[in-house]
Design a protein around this motif. Structure first.
Motif, PDB file in Angstrom:
ATOM      1  N   VAL A   1       0.631  -1.329  -0.278  1.00 21.56           N
ATOM      2  CA  VAL A   1      -0.208  -0.161   0.072  1.00 21.56           C
ATOM      3  C   VAL A   1       0.609   1.592   0.272  1.00 21.56           C
ATOM      4  N   PHE A   2       1.157   2.217  -0.400  1.00 23.05           N
ATOM      5  CA  PHE A   2       1.062   3.218  -0.914  1.00 23.05           C
ATOM      6  C   PHE A   2      -0.098   4.405  -0.021  1.00 23.05           C
ATOM      7  N   VAL A   3       0.981   6.119   0.065  1.00 21.38           N
ATOM      8  CA  VAL A   3      -0.091   6.303   1.655  1.00 21.38           C
ATOM      9  C   VAL A   3       1.242   8.227   1.129  1.00 21.38           C
ATOM     10  N   LYS A   4       0.309   9.041   1.280  1.00 20.11           N
ATOM     11  CA  LYS A   4       1.002  10.607   0.880  1.00 20.11           C
ATOM     12  C   LYS A   4       0.682  10.388   2.016  1.00 20.11           C
ATOM     13  N   CYS A   5       1.330  10.936   3.242  1.00 16.92           N
ATOM     14  CA  CYS A   5       1.081  11.599   3.964  1.00 16.92           C
ATOM     15  C   CYS A   5       1.104  13.430   4.278  1.00 16.92           C
ATOM     16  N   HIS A   6      -0.190  14.143   5.029  1.00 21.89           N
ATOM     17  CA  HIS A   6      -0.741  14.641   5.312  1.00 21.89           C
ATOM     18  C   HIS A   6      -0.270  15.213   7.121  1.00 21.89           C
ATOM     19  N   VAL A   7       1.133  14.513   7.469  1.00 23.42           N
ATOM     20  CA  VAL A   7       1.134  15.486   8.526  1.00 23.42           C
ATOM     21  C   VAL A   7       1.777  14.921   8.655  1.00 23.42           C
ATOM     22  N   ASP A   8       3.314  16.272   9.160  1.00 18.33           N
ATOM     23  CA  ASP A   8       5.123  15.787   9.760  1.00 18.33           C
ATOM     24  C   ASP A   8       4.777  14.814  10.893  1.00 18.33           C
ATOM     25  N   TYR A   9       5.095  13.743  11.062  1.00 14.55           N
ATOM     26  CA  TYR A   9       6.052  12.899  11.919  1.00 14.55           C
ATOM     27  C   TYR A   9       7.391  13.579  12.864  1.00 14.55           C
ATOM     28  N   ASP A  10       7.282  13.250  13.979  1.00 13.52           N
ATOM     29  CA  ASP A  10       9.116  13.498  14.671  1.00 13.52           C
ATOM     30  C   ASP A  10       9.147  12.801  16.404  1.00 13.52           C
ATOM     31  N   LEU A  11      10.309  11.853  15.509  1.00 15.38           N
ATOM     32  CA  LEU A  11      10.063  10.653  16.647  1.00 15.38           C
ATOM     33  C   LEU A  11      10.780  11.026  17.860  1.00 15.38           C
ATOM     34  N   ALA A  12      10.902  12.150  18.240  1.00 15.37           N
ATOM     35  CA  ALA A  12      11.644  12.845  18.884  1.00 15.37           C
ATOM     36  C   ALA A  12      10.306  13.120  19.696  1.00 15.37           C
ATOM     37  N   ARG A  13       9.058  13.659  19.530  1.00 12.95           N
ATOM     38  CA  ARG A  13       8.105  14.016  20.325  1.00 12.95           C
ATOM     39  C   ARG A  13       7.093  13.101  20.513  1.00 12.95           C
ATOM     40  N   ASP A  14       7.510  12.086  19.910  1.00  8.16           N
ATOM     41  CA  ASP A  14       6.453  11.004  20.157  1.00  8.16           C
ATOM     42  C   ASP A  14       6.662  10.216  21.879  1.00  8.16           C
ATOM     43  N   SER A  15       5.894  10.229  22.519  1.00  5.44           N
ATOM     44  CA  SER A  15       6.004   8.897  23.857  1.00  5.44           C
ATOM     45  C   SER A  15       5.784   8.278  23.465  1.00  5.44           C
ATOM     46  N   LEU A  16       5.339   7.212  22.352  1.00  4.77           N
ATOM     47  CA  LEU A  16       3.819   6.638  22.414  1.00  4.77           C
ATOM     48  C   LEU A  16       4.902   5.083  21.716  1.00  4.77           C
ATOM     49  N   ILE A  17       6.122   5.993  20.721  1.00  2.32           N
ATOM     50  CA  ILE A  17       6.444   5.173  19.846  1.00  2.32           C
ATOM     51  C   ILE A  17       7.610   3.892  21.105  1.00  2.32           C
ATOM     52  N   PRO A  18       7.155   2.666  20.974  1.00  2.00           N
ATOM     53  CA  PRO A  18       8.222   1.818  21.593  1.00  2.00           C
ATOM     54  C   PRO A  18       9.722   1.144  21.221  1.00  2.00           C
ATOM     55  N   CYS A  19       9.980   1.717  20.046  1.00  2.00           N
ATOM     56  CA  CYS A  19      11.328   2.035  20.018  1.00  2.00           C
ATOM     57  C   CYS A  19      11.145   3.260  19.118  1.00  2.00           C
ATOM     58  N   LYS A  20      12.513   4.821  19.570  1.00  3.36           N
ATOM     59  CA  LYS A  20      12.716   5.089  18.756  1.00  3.36           C
ATOM     60  C   LYS A  20      13.924   5.405  17.665  1.00  3.36           C
ATOM     61  N   GLU A  21      14.538   3.925  17.498  1.00  3.03           N
ATOM     62  CA  GLU A  21      15.805   3.729  17.000  1.00  3.03           C
ATOM     63  C   GLU A  21      15.122   3.518  16.426  1.00  3.03           C
ATOM     64  N   ALA A  22      13.962   2.433  16.080  1.00  2.00           N
ATOM     65  CA  ALA A  22      13.173   2.046  14.626  1.00  2.00           C
ATOM     66  C   ALA A  22      11.930   2.822  13.576  1.00  2.00           C
ATOM     67  N   GLY A  23      12.250   3.849  14.409  1.00  2.00           N
ATOM     68  CA  GLY A  23      10.807   4.660  13.878  1.00  2.00           C
ATOM     69  C   GLY A  23      11.378   5.600  12.920  1.00  2.00           C
ATOM     70  N   LEU A  24      10.171   5.866  12.027  1.00  2.00           N
ATOM     71  CA  LEU A  24      10.861   6.769  11.118  1.00  2.00           C
ATOM     72  C   LEU A  24       9.719   8.018  10.457  1.00  2.00           C
ATOM     73  N   ARG A  25      11.104   8.947  10.331  1.00  2.00           N
ATOM     74  CA  ARG A  25      10.803  10.616  10.651  1.00  2.00           C
ATOM     75  C   ARG A  25       9.779  10.503   8.842  1.00  2.00           C
ATOM     76  N   PHE A  26       8.741  11.804   9.121  1.00  2.00           N
ATOM     77  CA  PHE A  26       7.854  11.676   8.056  1.00  2.00           C
ATOM     78  C   PHE A  26       7.641  13.307   8.101  1.00  2.00           C
ATOM     79  N   ASN A  27       7.536  14.092   7.141  1.00  2.00           N
ATOM     80  CA  ASN A  27       7.407  15.254   6.553  1.00  2.00           C
ATOM     81  C   ASN A  27       5.481  15.142   5.555  1.00  2.00           C
ATOM     82  N   ALA A  28       5.142  16.550   6.072  1.00  2.00           N
ATOM     83  CA  ALA A  28       3.623  16.475   4.622  1.00  2.00           C
ATOM     84  C   ALA A  28       4.220  16.140   2.992  1.00  2.00           C
ATOM     85  N   GLY A  29       3.590  15.738   2.916  1.00  2.00           N
ATOM     86  CA  GLY A  29       3.790  15.365   0.589  1.00  2.00           C
ATOM     87  C   GLY A  29       5.087  14.284   1.103  1.00  2.00           C
ATOM     88  N   ASP A  30       5.415  13.684   2.081  1.00  2.00           N
ATOM     89  CA  ASP A  30       6.117  12.387   1.147  1.00  2.00           C
ATOM     90  C   ASP A  30       5.227  11.486   1.091  1.00  2.00           C
TER      91      ASP A  30
END
Length: 156
Positions: A1-30
């Motif tokens: 499945v391919f998706v277009k992101c409509h929000v910015d996602y920053d790993l550093a500000r997410d307290s729910l992510i189980p493993c910050k090293e495994a996260g993927l940062r993206f910006n709106a439009g990616d």
């Protein structure tokens, strides 16, 4: 499945992510390719342009996160009293207000939009515009009959 992101996602500000090293940062439009959606809260995805896969929050997790964010309580001044308890009217504080959340339920959050990768068009686009009665449809039909390999119509 391919998706277009409509929000910015920053790993550093997410307290729910189980493993910050495994996260993927993206910006709106990616554009992201979702590799695995087995987990209800965290999906595995990678950027279409390339790169390694990582965890992104699922649509369901983001909707839950937005639904349970504490809203600022509106304070209304009481008529001439310093304490609310003296006025005889007690305001009931509720985190889940049905009137506000009914609006939330009606409007789905647009975080990811499913898209499809398409091959480049082989034909150039020609647009015929004209007022009703001047014949753009007739001209279009004549062009298609004259050279069907070169001209065609869109499929709605």
């Amino acid at each position: 499945v391919f998706v277009k992101c409509h929000v910015d996602y920053d790993l550093a500000r997410d307290s729910l992510i189980p493993c910050k090293e495994a996260g993927l940062r993206f910006n709106a439009g990616d554009l992201l390719q979702i590799v695995n959606q087995d987990d209800a809260n965290w999906w595995q995805a990678c950027h279409v342009e390339g790169g390694s896969a990582g965890l992104i929050p699922s649509q369901l997790l983001e909707e839950k996160r937005k639904a349970f964010v504490k809203r600022d309580l509106e304070l209304t001044p009481n008529s001439g009293t310093l304490c609310r308890s003296l006025s005889g009217k007690k305001k009931k504080r509720m985190m889940y207000l049905t009137t506000k959340n009914a609006e939330f339920d009606r409007h789905e959050l647009l975080i990811y939009e499913e898209v499809t990768l398409m091959a480049p068009f082989r034909r150039k686009t020609l647009v015929l515009i004209g007022a009703q009665g001047v014949g753009p449809r007739s001209l279009k039909n004549k062009l298609i009959m004259w050279d069907p390999d070169r001209y065609g119509t869109t499929v709605p």
